[in-house]
Design an enzyme around this catalytic site. Structure first.
Site, PDB file in Angstrom:
ATOM      1  N   ASP A 155      50.046  67.006  81.365  1.00 32.13           N
ATOM      2  CA  ASP A 155      49.634  65.702  80.852  1.00 32.13           C
ATOM      3  C   ASP A 155      49.893  64.649  81.926  1.00 32.13           C
ATOM      4  O   ASP A 155      50.986  64.591  82.503  1.00 32.13           O
ATOM      5  CB  ASP A 155      50.401  65.357  79.575  1.00 32.13           C
ATOM      6  N   GLU A 198      43.699  63.161  78.639  1.00 38.98           N
ATOM      7  CA  GLU A 198      44.313  63.337  79.955  1.00 38.98           C
ATOM      8  C   GLU A 198      45.189  64.577  80.005  1.00 38.98           C
ATOM      9  O   GLU A 198      46.056  64.702  80.874  1.00 38.98           O
ATOM     10  CB  GLU A 198      45.127  62.100  80.341  1.00 38.98           C
TER      11      GLU A 198
END
Length: 386
Positions: A155, A198
């Protein structure tokens, strides 16, 4: 149903269909091998791929045998191999009457369609749909054959402020850049995906905790270095946090691996971001690494001048040192580590003294950069007690 076959298997079938060197018996043999390996109805899937007909696996296999037999007969008449798709259209339309008004689709066009259905257009990585299918297949394969399997979830740290401050266009460029870095870092056997937003994921077949952690570290450093210089003319600070879960130690299903890799990733965020964390169910905090054979440390206790010792393993929270024999060292000690032009000194306490080893727990965590040159990151790390 064959139309719902997992996407990775469909791509393997497309590749088989394009393999000019496979004759009829060779194709059937490969389909049987793939069926045993992945536990799916490969003959039904291949027939559906060719004709969109839905048949049970045994009937589909028999029909494929008939198609290949017809292919050989037509080839003998024409003096050349017509190929399976053409033979299938002729046999199913003119001999069996199972197809009406068939349409022939170019294999390249079919492959392009298949690829676009499982590819994230922004990053060029596989999409979430492909990830779900691939992880399910790899988990079942690992369970059947006792193979290793790891999952790495990643992440981007503080990505939302980049979007908010500079706009979604720049955010998309950042995601595309990270996708390119991830493609460079993984092996051909690995499955790199955009997990969502993301977040990214890498499925690592036949890989233990060590390999997954090493890959995570490699990606982390690549991302960190890539954004040290201005990006699109802007100064952007970007890092990545990740979590690793391994089959079957951390989970025996795809869902469990995702949940536990996600939990490890959350811990990486909680501990300060820009790090990779292994999932662990015990009360453990820092990864313990085996140490390079030429590494040395100096241990000083009380008023002694220091004893050179060889570390067996090292973590940010402590070290296990090799001794030549029983030692009476106890209580507070000072440990000095030296690498190239740099030196680290950390105090701690002896928590265990054995016949040929000494365990020291540090009073404060060792800096991360101390590990470069001391530890072997290509050997499976363990989680060290905090």
């Amino acid at each position: 149903m064959a139309s719902r076959i997992h996407q990775p298997t469909r791509q393997r079938l497309v590749a088989l269909l394009a393999a000019d060197h496979l004759d009829g018996s060779g194709l059937i043999q490969r389909l049987r091998q793939l069926r045993r390996l992945e536990g799916v109805a490969t003959c039904s899937a291949m027939l559906h791929l060719l004709t969109h007909l839905e048949l049970p696996e045994d009937e589909a296999e028999q029909l494929l045998v008939e198609l290949n037999s017809h292919r050989s007969e037509v080839g003998a008449t024409l003096g050349r191999d017509p190929g399976l798709p053409v033979a299938a259209v002729d046999y199913l339309s003119n001999v069996r009457g199972l197809l009406r008004n068939p349409t022939i689709v170019e294999l390249d066009e079919l492959e392009t369609t298949e690829r676009s259905a499982v590819t994230d257009s922004l990053t060029g990585l596989h999409n979430r749909r492909y990830f779900d299918s691939a992880l399910d297949i790899e988990t079942r394969r690992s369970m059947r054959y006792g193979l290793g399997l790891s999952l790495l979830l990643l992440d981007l740290d503080l990505f939302k402020p980049i979007n908010d401050l500079h706009g979604h266009r720049l955010g998309d460029l950042v995601l595309a850049r990270v996708g390119g870095l991830l493609r460079r870092a993984v092996r051909d056997a690995d499955v790199a995906c955009r997990f969502g937003g993301e977040e990214f994921a890498v499925i690592l077949p036949e890989t233990g905790r060590l390999g997954a952690f090493s890959l995570g570290e490699r990606v982390r450093l690549l991302v960190q270095k890539a954004f040290e210089e201005p990006f699109e003319g802007l100064a952007i600070e970007l890092s990545v946090s990740g979590g690793v879960a391994t089959f079957p130690r951390d989970g025996e299903t795809a869902e469990m691996l995702v949940e536990r890799a996600d939990r490890a990733m959350y811990l990486a965020k909680k501990e300060g971001r820009n790090r990779i964390v292994l999932y662990h169910s015990e009360r453990r905090r820092f990864v313990r690494f085996p140490v390079r054979s030429n590494a040395r440390v100096w241990l000083r206790a009380g008023g002694s001048s220091g004893i050179e010792m060889r570390p067996i393993n090292l973590s940010r929270s402590g070290a296990l040192l090799s001794t030549t024999g029983p030692t009476r060292t106890e209580g507070t000690v000072e440990l000095k580590l030296r690498m190239r032009e740099r030196e680290w000194v950390v105090s701690g306490k002896v928590v265990r003294s054995g016949r040929r080893s000494l365990a020291v727990r540090f009073d404060r965590p060792l800096p991360e950069d101390c590990f470069e040159g001391h530890v072997r990151r290509s050997v499976a790390p363990r989680a060290a007690r905090s």
